[in-house]
Scaffold this motif. Structure first.
Motif, short mmCIF file in Angstrom:
data_model
loop_
_atom_site.label_atom_id
_atom_site.label_comp_id
_atom_site.label_asym_id
_atom_site.label_seq_id
_atom_site.Cartn_x
_atom_site.Cartn_y
_atom_site.Cartn_z
N SER A 189 96.13 51.25 50.60
CA SER A 189 95.69 51.12 51.99
C SER A 189 94.70 52.21 52.35
N LEU A 190 93.91 51.93 53.39
CA LEU A 190 92.97 52.90 53.94
C LEU A 190 93.21 52.95 55.44
N ASP A 191 93.46 54.16 55.95
CA ASP A 191 93.86 54.34 57.33
C ASP A 191 92.86 55.23 58.07
N TYR A 192 92.58 54.89 59.33
CA TYR A 192 91.76 55.73 60.18
C TYR A 192 92.58 56.11 61.42
N LEU A 193 92.69 57.41 61.71
CA LEU A 193 93.37 57.92 62.89
C LEU A 193 92.35 58.65 63.74
N SER A 194 92.20 58.27 65.00
CA SER A 194 91.13 58.82 65.84
C SER A 194 91.38 60.26 66.25
N ASN A 195 92.66 60.70 66.31
CA ASN A 195 92.96 62.10 66.63
C ASN A 195 94.38 62.42 66.18
N ALA A 196 94.56 63.60 65.62
CA ALA A 196 95.87 64.01 65.11
C ALA A 196 96.73 64.53 66.26
N VAL A 197 97.44 63.63 66.93
CA VAL A 197 98.32 63.96 68.04
C VAL A 197 99.75 63.94 67.53
N TYR A 198 100.53 64.97 67.86
CA TYR A 198 101.91 65.08 67.39
C TYR A 198 102.80 65.46 68.57
N ASN A 199 103.74 64.59 68.90
CA ASN A 199 104.64 64.82 70.04
C ASN A 199 103.86 65.10 71.32
N GLY A 200 102.74 64.40 71.49
CA GLY A 200 101.91 64.56 72.66
C GLY A 200 100.97 65.75 72.61
N ARG A 201 101.10 66.58 71.54
CA ARG A 201 100.27 67.77 71.42
C ARG A 201 99.07 67.51 70.52
N LYS A 202 97.98 68.23 70.78
CA LYS A 202 96.77 68.09 69.99
C LYS A 202 96.03 69.42 70.02
N ASP A 203 95.18 69.64 69.03
CA ASP A 203 94.37 70.85 68.99
C ASP A 203 93.26 70.74 70.05
N SER A 204 92.62 71.87 70.33
CA SER A 204 91.56 71.88 71.35
C SER A 204 90.37 71.03 70.94
N THR A 205 90.18 70.80 69.64
CA THR A 205 89.11 69.92 69.17
C THR A 205 89.71 68.65 68.57
N VAL A 206 89.00 67.56 68.71
CA VAL A 206 89.48 66.28 68.17
C VAL A 206 89.50 66.34 66.64
N LEU A 207 90.59 65.87 66.04
CA LEU A 207 90.74 65.90 64.59
C LEU A 207 91.05 64.49 64.07
N PRO A 208 90.02 63.71 63.71
CA PRO A 208 90.25 62.39 63.14
C PRO A 208 90.52 62.48 61.64
N TYR A 209 91.28 61.51 61.12
CA TYR A 209 91.60 61.47 59.70
C TYR A 209 91.21 60.12 59.10
N ILE A 210 90.74 60.17 57.86
CA ILE A 210 90.59 58.98 57.02
C ILE A 210 91.52 59.19 55.83
N THR A 211 92.49 58.29 55.67
CA THR A 211 93.56 58.54 54.71
C THR A 211 93.77 57.37 53.76
N PRO A 212 93.42 57.50 52.49
CA PRO A 212 93.80 56.50 51.48
C PRO A 212 95.24 56.76 51.01
N THR A 213 95.98 55.68 50.79
CA THR A 213 97.38 55.79 50.33
C THR A 213 97.63 54.77 49.24
N PHE A 214 98.38 55.17 48.23
CA PHE A 214 98.76 54.26 47.15
C PHE A 214 100.27 54.36 46.96
N GLY A 215 100.93 53.18 46.89
CA GLY A 215 102.38 53.21 46.76
C GLY A 215 102.92 52.06 45.96
N TYR A 216 104.18 52.21 45.55
CA TYR A 216 104.91 51.16 44.84
C TYR A 216 106.15 50.82 45.66
#
Length: 304
Positions: free
Chosen positions: A40-67
């Motif tokens: 899979s290939l995932d795009y996250l627009s901002n790394a928000v955790y429990n409603g918290r985020k850093d002062s700058t937007v942090l997007p992620y592009i994440t490839p994942t491989f699983g069995y």
């Protein structure tokens, strides 16, 4: 209290919506009859955790491989690329293993995780090294009630809990199935993860703003680190699952509550080998002025 009222009103609106004949609902069959690999290939627009985020937007592009074994066992590995303009790095690697199960109207997951964050990461979760947990859900047909519990290893050990209420609208044949699941959730956690995150920020800021600093040793504490309600979340996951591929889109709106205060004692060494020790309130501006967040996660995957 205002946020709690909004959350309760939202639950009422959800129940009202669930009584409307928006879709002809069908019972979903999510049982796999054979084992498979999934990329899979995932795009996250901002790394928000429990409603918290850093002062700058942090997007992620994440490839994942699983069995994924037909018995319910699975293993996967992923690498998250920080796609912000001034970041451009692999921010973390993650290894996951778990077991999915379903018994009548009960379903759940038992899982373990190991995470390796880049030392330069600005993510709220950047001090987390891994953990294990479980999800449980009961399907009442007209709604699903869920809860999760996690033990999280970071600077110290955190415990986290989630409660949620949802309803799945499902349509389409078994091998070309659509699913829309309005969900309301509340997240609780102890706060040691925020000590580690703040510690990273303070050390970097001291070295950045003081060119004569050679090294920094910082110790951050949260005065009341016990389990705390951290945010309410409303999300609307939409998924399409075919025999060999699928995609998912999850918009989420997070309402953070209960500000987290931090105090840091920092000892830094200068080029002339002298040392300076300071103790300051290091609560980030983003925490002093909590703001709601809207973020989007999109994923496409292949199964083979």
């Amino acid at each position: 209290m205002r946020h709690l009222k909004i959350f309760v009103i939202s639950i009422g609106m959800l129940f009202t919506w669930l009584t409307q004949p928006l879709f002809a609902q069908q019972k979903s069959d999510s049982t796999h009859t054979q084992s498979y690999f999934k990329a899979s290939l995932d795009y996250l627009s901002n790394a928000v955790y429990n409603g918290r985020k850093d002062s700058t937007v942090l997007p992620y592009i994440t490839p994942t491989f699983g069995y994924y074994n037909k018995s319910g066992w699975y293993v996967s590995a992923s690498a998250a690329y920080a796609a912000a303009a001034n970041e451009n790095r692999i921010d973390y690697f993650s290894l996951d293993a778990g077991y999915n199960f379903s018994i009548n109207n009960f379903s759940g997951d038992v899982r373990a995780n190991k995470t390796f964050y880049n030392a330069q990461s600005t993510a709220i979760k950047s001090d987390i090294k891994g953990g294990f947990g479980t999800d449980l859900s009961y399907d009442f047909n007209f709604l699903q009630l869920g809860a999760s519990a996690d033990v999280i290893f970071d600077n110290k050990t955190d415990v986290a809990f989630n409660t949620n209420i949802a309803h799945a609208f499902t349509w389409g044949p078994d091998k070309q199935q659509w699913n829309l699941t309005p969900t309301l959730a509340a997240n609780f956690s102890s706060l040691y993860f925020y000590e580690g995150y703040t510690n990273r920020r303070v050390g970097k800021a001291i070295k950045k703003n003081n060119p004569n600093v050679v090294s920094v040793k910082a110790a951050t504490i949260v005065p009341n680190p016990g389990v705390t309600l951290l945010d309410y979340e409303a999300s609307m996951p939409l998924t399409y699952d075919a025999k060999k591929w699928g995609f998912a889109i999850t918009p989420t709106y997070a309402i953070p509550v209960n500000k987290i205060e931090t105090t840091t004692t920092a000892t830094y060494t200068l080029k002339n080998r002298s040392t300076i020790t300071t103790t300051n309130n290091t609560t980030p501006a983003s925490e002093k002025n909590l703001s709601n967040s809207f973020y989007l996660e999109c994923s496409v995957y292949l199964k083979f």
